[in-house]
Motif scaffolding. Structure first.
Motif, PDB file in Angstrom:
ATOM      1  N   UNK A 245       0.812  -1.210   0.000  1.00  8.15           N
ATOM      2  CA  UNK A 245       0.000   0.000   0.000  1.00  8.15           C
ATOM      3  C   UNK A 245       0.844   1.258   0.000  1.00  8.15           C
ATOM      4  N   UNK A 246       1.990   1.214   0.662  1.00 10.75           N
ATOM      5  CA  UNK A 246       2.957   2.316   0.646  1.00 10.75           C
ATOM      6  C   UNK A 246       3.519   2.514  -0.756  1.00 10.75           C
ATOM      7  N   UNK A 247       3.903   1.431  -1.403  1.00 12.67           N
ATOM      8  CA  UNK A 247       4.474   1.513  -2.745  1.00 12.67           C
ATOM      9  C   UNK A 247       3.452   2.023  -3.759  1.00 12.67           C
ATOM     10  N   UNK A 248       2.208   1.537  -3.654  1.00 15.52           N
ATOM     11  CA  UNK A 248       1.158   1.969  -4.582  1.00 15.52           C
ATOM     12  C   UNK A 248       0.825   3.440  -4.388  1.00 15.52           C
ATOM     13  N   UNK A 249       0.868   3.918  -3.148  1.00 15.06           N
ATOM     14  CA  UNK A 249       0.628   5.343  -2.888  1.00 15.06           C
ATOM     15  C   UNK A 249       1.675   6.196  -3.592  1.00 15.06           C
ATOM     16  N   UNK A 250       2.924   5.777  -3.489  1.00 26.03           N
ATOM     17  CA  UNK A 250       4.006   6.521  -4.136  1.00 26.03           C
ATOM     18  C   UNK A 250       3.845   6.522  -5.657  1.00 26.03           C
ATOM     19  N   UNK A 251       3.552   5.361  -6.232  1.00 27.51           N
ATOM     20  CA  UNK A 251       3.361   5.279  -7.674  1.00 27.51           C
ATOM     21  C   UNK A 251       2.186   6.141  -8.126  1.00 27.51           C
ATOM     22  N   UNK A 252       1.100   6.118  -7.362  1.00 26.08           N
ATOM     23  CA  UNK A 252      -0.099   6.869  -7.741  1.00 26.08           C
ATOM     24  C   UNK A 252       0.154   8.372  -7.758  1.00 26.08           C
ATOM     25  N   UNK A 253       1.116   8.828  -6.953  1.00 24.26           N
ATOM     26  CA  UNK A 253       1.423  10.258  -6.887  1.00 24.26           C
ATOM     27  C   UNK A 253       2.610  10.649  -7.759  1.00 24.26           C
ATOM     28  N   UNK A 254       3.124   9.704  -8.565  1.00 25.08           N
ATOM     29  CA  UNK A 254       4.149  10.028  -9.543  1.00 25.08           C
ATOM     30  C   UNK A 254       5.552   9.594  -9.231  1.00 25.08           C
ATOM     31  N   UNK A 255       5.763   8.895  -8.122  1.00 30.02           N
ATOM     32  CA  UNK A 255       7.096   8.419  -7.775  1.00 30.02           C
ATOM     33  C   UNK A 255       7.382   7.082  -8.452  1.00 30.02           C
ATOM     34  N   UNK A 256       8.549   6.521  -8.184  1.00 28.65           N
ATOM     35  CA  UNK A 256       8.967   5.262  -8.792  1.00 28.65           C
ATOM     36  C   UNK A 256       9.323   4.243  -7.714  1.00 28.65           C
ATOM     37  N   UNK A 257       9.283   2.969  -8.095  1.00 28.83           N
ATOM     38  CA  UNK A 257       9.739   1.884  -7.226  1.00 28.83           C
ATOM     39  C   UNK A 257      10.800   1.066  -7.951  1.00 28.83           C
ATOM     40  N   UNK A 258      11.617   0.363  -7.174  1.00 29.50           N
ATOM     41  CA  UNK A 258      12.624  -0.522  -7.746  1.00 29.50           C
ATOM     42  C   UNK A 258      12.723  -1.771  -6.882  1.00 29.50           C
ATOM     43  N   UNK A 259      13.344  -2.823  -7.418  1.00 29.12           N
ATOM     44  CA  UNK A 259      13.449  -4.083  -6.693  1.00 29.12           C
ATOM     45  C   UNK A 259      14.799  -4.184  -5.990  1.00 29.12           C
ATOM     46  N   UNK A 260      14.755  -4.605  -4.725  1.00 31.75           N
ATOM     47  CA  UNK A 260      15.972  -4.874  -3.973  1.00 31.75           C
ATOM     48  C   UNK A 260      16.575  -6.197  -4.419  1.00 31.75           C
ATOM     49  N   UNK A 261      17.861  -6.374  -4.147  1.00 33.15           N
ATOM     50  CA  UNK A 261      18.524  -7.596  -4.565  1.00 33.15           C
ATOM     51  C   UNK A 261      17.925  -8.820  -3.878  1.00 33.15           C
ATOM     52  N   UNK A 262      17.790  -8.759  -2.538  1.00 31.47           N
ATOM     53  CA  UNK A 262      17.229  -9.906  -1.822  1.00 31.47           C
ATOM     54  C   UNK A 262      16.157  -9.505  -0.815  1.00 31.47           C
ATOM     55  N   UNK A 263      15.732  -8.253  -0.827  1.00 30.47           N
ATOM     56  CA  UNK A 263      14.607  -7.815  -0.033  1.00 30.47           C
ATOM     57  C   UNK A 263      14.882  -7.695   1.453  1.00 30.47           C
ATOM     58  N   UNK A 264      13.852  -7.303   2.176  1.00 30.64           N
ATOM     59  CA  UNK A 264      13.883  -7.195   3.634  1.00 30.64           C
ATOM     60  C   UNK A 264      12.826  -8.137   4.199  1.00 30.64           C
ATOM     61  N   UNK A 265      13.259  -9.149   4.933  1.00 34.12           N
ATOM     62  CA  UNK A 265      12.309 -10.084   5.549  1.00 34.12           C
ATOM     63  C   UNK A 265      12.851 -10.518   6.902  1.00 34.12           C
ATOM     64  N   UNK A 266      12.171 -10.085   7.945  1.00 35.77           N
ATOM     65  CA  UNK A 266      12.612 -10.426   9.281  1.00 35.77           C
ATOM     66  C   UNK A 266      11.878  -9.594  10.310  1.00 35.77           C
TER      67      UNK A 266
END
Length: 360
Positions: A245-266
């Motif tokens: 929901x955070x990422x979609x909010x940013x995209x909807x307002x004109x920002x960009x997203x990118x993929x991390x190499x191995x992400x954050x999980x913990x």
């Protein structure tokens, strides 16, 4: 039974299948989770849809599976990799062992593999397709992941209502965790859960006082068709975006997203809150992040930062009562230090009750 974990980069790990789901080849993106507890919540978190999860803690399953800690109705992982899986459960709430639970849902679990070596591989080469199989060799086609919209698989199909509080929150379900609903109910809210692709007019007719955009699996850019609705919601209602929901909010307002190499999980990621000038420990599960350089001219500013890699962990807006976090403030599993985000959201809802925004 002897089994193998094959990674797309050619690495192979030998282990032992602990469940009977061995006659199938389980494929998925391989990721790792660093928490010491919380395997039940991880297995049932829709954000892990179709992923093979490596648990870094060496002993998994010792407190079993209970009927209280499910984050959704069923597990969503494609497979489980551990060093050791406890076949017995020692906890007063336990109803099933981990192995019994995975057997029920036909999910393969492989144990007695070197999980440390696997995690080092992922950290160096990044998340990648992987295969769990009894075969000593894997075919190229085994690593071809299905290109589908995972959110459509995990989102509720029908409207659901909970509670009867003073403030009505519509939760747009991209793959919500049940604990998000619980956090709103604990704060005296009435909650209506709607499918991820619900039209703005339909949500407007529900007369909400605030919007929660939930977590969910996959690449946010695969959901471009919902961005106009997300933008309209942000411009009409106090909004909280969590993870996807955070990422979609940013995209909807004109920002960009990118993929991390191995992400954050913990369940142990330190996050800096610039507004309150404090560090909190957070629970996380994501592959994608908002690109800070792209926030220019969007009205969004970064409020939270990950102290491991400096990535953006949450936003605020100069005009609209929007707040977003990349981490999980409901924190199941994990620390509860971020739950004040829900308190801030409810205060936002109260402060903007009945308000019509300038450019809505």
């Amino acid at each position: 039974m002897e089994g193998y974990l094959h990674l797309k980069n050619g690495e192979k790990y030998k282990g032992t299948f602990q469940t009977n789901a061995v006659n199938q080849t389980a494929s998925g993106e391989i990721v790792f989770f660093t928490g010491m507890t919380g395997y039940q919540e991880v297995l049932t978190d829709p954000s892990y849809k179709d992923q093979i999860i490596v648990f870094t803690y060496p002993l998994i399953g010792n407190y079993g599976i209970n009927n209280e800690d499910f984050e959704s109705k069923k597990p969503h992982v494609a497979g489980v990799v551990v060093y050791e899986a406890n076949k017995d459960a020692f906890h007063y709430q336990s109803q099933h062992s981990l192995l019994e639970y995975l057997e029920k849902w036909n999910i393969p679990l492989i144990s007695h593999v070197d999980t440390r070596a696997i995690v080092k591989n992922i950290r160096q080469a990044g998340s990648m397709p992987a295969v769990l199989t009894i075969k000593e060799t894997a075919q190229k086609e085994d690593f071809s992941l299905v290109k589908d919209k995972k959110v459509a698989k995990v989102s509720e199909r029908d409207l659901q209502q909970y509670g009867s509080g003073d403030y009505h929150i519509v939760l747009v379900d991209f793959g919500k965790k049940e604990s998000m609903v619980d956090c709103l109910l604990e704060r005296g809210c009435k909650v209506t859960v709607v499918p991820y692709n619900t039209e703005f007019e339909t949500i407007q007719n529900l007369a909400p006082n605030g919007i929660l955009l939930s977590n969910g699996p996959g690449d946010p850019k695969e959901l471009k068709e919902v961005l106009p609705t997300v933008e309209a919601l942000i411009k009409h209602y106090p909004t909280l975006g969590i993870c996807l929901g955070h990422q979609l909010s940013a995209l909807a307002l004109g920002a960009e997203t990118s993929k991390l190499s191995f992400g954050h999980r913990g369940a142990n990621h330190p996050v800096m809150d610039k507004k309150n000038q404090k560090v909190i420990m957070s629970s996380q599960n994501h592959s994608y992040v908002v690109v800070e350089e792209s926030l220019k001219n969007t009205g969004c500013t970064a409020r939270f930062y990950n102290l491991h890699d400096g990535s953006v962990e949450g936003l605020s807006h100069t005009e609209y009562p929007l707040q977003t976090v990349q981490f999980h403030p409901e924190a199941n599993p994990g620390p509860s230090e971020g739950q004040y985000i829900f308190d801030e959201f409810i205060e936002n809802v109260k402060a903007n009750y009945g308000r019509v925004f300038a450019h809505a």
